[in-house]
Motif scaffolding. Structure first.
Motif, mmCIF file in Angstrom:
data_model
loop_
_atom_site.group_PDB
_atom_site.id
_atom_site.type_symbol
_atom_site.label_atom_id
_atom_site.label_comp_id
_atom_site.label_asym_id
_atom_site.label_seq_id
_atom_site.Cartn_x
_atom_site.Cartn_y
_atom_site.Cartn_z
ATOM 1 N N UNK A 1 3.367 -11.661 7.593
ATOM 2 C CA UNK A 1 3.979 -10.492 8.216
ATOM 3 C C UNK A 1 3.175 -9.258 7.835
ATOM 4 N N UNK A 2 2.730 -8.505 8.827
ATOM 5 C CA UNK A 2 2.079 -7.214 8.598
ATOM 6 C C UNK A 2 3.067 -6.126 8.976
ATOM 7 N N UNK A 3 3.325 -5.210 8.049
ATOM 8 C CA UNK A 3 4.293 -4.140 8.283
ATOM 9 C C UNK A 3 3.640 -2.785 8.068
ATOM 10 N N UNK B 1 5.845 5.683 -1.712
ATOM 11 C CA UNK B 1 6.430 5.177 -0.467
ATOM 12 C C UNK B 1 5.462 4.158 0.124
ATOM 13 N N UNK B 2 5.981 2.987 0.470
ATOM 14 C CA UNK B 2 5.141 1.938 1.055
ATOM 15 C C UNK B 2 4.722 2.345 2.465
ATOM 16 N N UNK B 3 3.424 2.550 2.671
ATOM 17 C CA UNK B 3 2.891 2.894 3.993
ATOM 18 C C UNK B 3 2.605 1.645 4.805
ATOM 19 N N UNK B 4 2.266 0.571 4.118
ATOM 20 C CA UNK B 4 1.974 -0.699 4.770
ATOM 21 C C UNK B 4 2.140 -1.832 3.791
ATOM 22 N N UNK C 1 0.865 -1.180 0.000
ATOM 23 C CA UNK C 1 0.000 0.000 0.000
ATOM 24 C C UNK C 1 0.907 1.237 0.000
ATOM 25 N N UNK C 2 0.860 2.036 -1.077
ATOM 26 C CA UNK C 2 1.756 3.180 -1.219
ATOM 27 C C UNK C 2 1.006 4.504 -1.179
ATOM 28 N N UNK D 1 11.225 3.778 8.011
ATOM 29 C CA UNK D 1 11.331 2.571 7.189
ATOM 30 C C UNK D 1 10.089 1.710 7.348
ATOM 31 N N UNK D 2 9.846 0.862 6.365
ATOM 32 C CA UNK D 2 8.789 -0.138 6.455
ATOM 33 C C UNK D 2 9.257 -1.190 7.456
ATOM 34 N N UNK D 3 8.462 -1.427 8.508
ATOM 35 C CA UNK D 3 8.905 -2.283 9.609
ATOM 36 C C UNK D 3 7.817 -3.280 9.969
#
Length: 173
Positions: A75-77, A54-57, A48-49, A83-85
């Motif tokens: 994995x949910x980030x 930029x990847x928000x999730x 999801x950008x 950073x994407x974490x």
């Protein structure tokens, strides 16, 4: 395909969103065609950008471990601003790991609902949670509040036991 509105419908001639899948079993399959039996290999992702790419999730499912098997992990980030974490990982044993500097799990929405964790045992269930109608935290036997509490923390705050107090210690008390 609704080209005028940039929409695609599978099983739907008038999709209400950009991509709509409609049917009695509306499944979507994401399949990695490689044979990767490494930890994190053979992954599939939904990213999801924002407007700047930029990847928000991210939702990621991948292989778990290095054996040639079908074990997977989810994995949910989310993006921390740096950073994407990964925030939540569920492994092949259905064990969940929450990560972060101060991991926190909130159950409830500050309403008047009773909330609890139930530990589903073979012969006996135990629970811990908020009995909101009684304004107290209960630790007890069973899966329902106000039935067989063992320890109660009241809103005053006081700790109460609901039966004769007994304790076995390995040292001094």
């Amino acid at each position: 395909v609704d080209q005028a509105n940039n929409r695609v419908g599978v099983g739907d001639t008038a999709p209400g969103t950009q991509v709509q899948v409609k049917g009695t079993a509306p499944y979507i399959t994401i399949q990695n065609s490689t044979s990767e039996n490494s930890d994190g290999g053979c992954e599939g992702k939904v990213i999801f950008e924002d407007h700047a790419n930029v990847a928000l999730g991210q939702l990621e499912v991948s292989h778990s471990g290095s054996s040639d098997d079908t074990k997977g992990k989810l994995i949910l980030s989310t993006h921390t601003g740096s950073a994407l974490t990964a925030g939540l990982t569920i492994n092949e044993s259905q064990q969940s790991t929450f990560t972060g500097t101060t991991p926190k799990v909130t159950i409830g929405d500050a309403g008047t609902e009773d909330t609890m964790l139930v530990f589903d045992g073979n012969a006996v269930d135990f629970r811990m949670g908020i009995y909101d109608s009684g304004d107290r935290l209960e630790i007890g036997k069973g899966a329902a509040h106000n039935t067989t509490p063992a320890i109660i923390v009241s809103s005053t705050p006081q700790v109460m036991t609901t039966a004769a107090f007994g304790m076995t210690t390995g040292g001094t008390f």
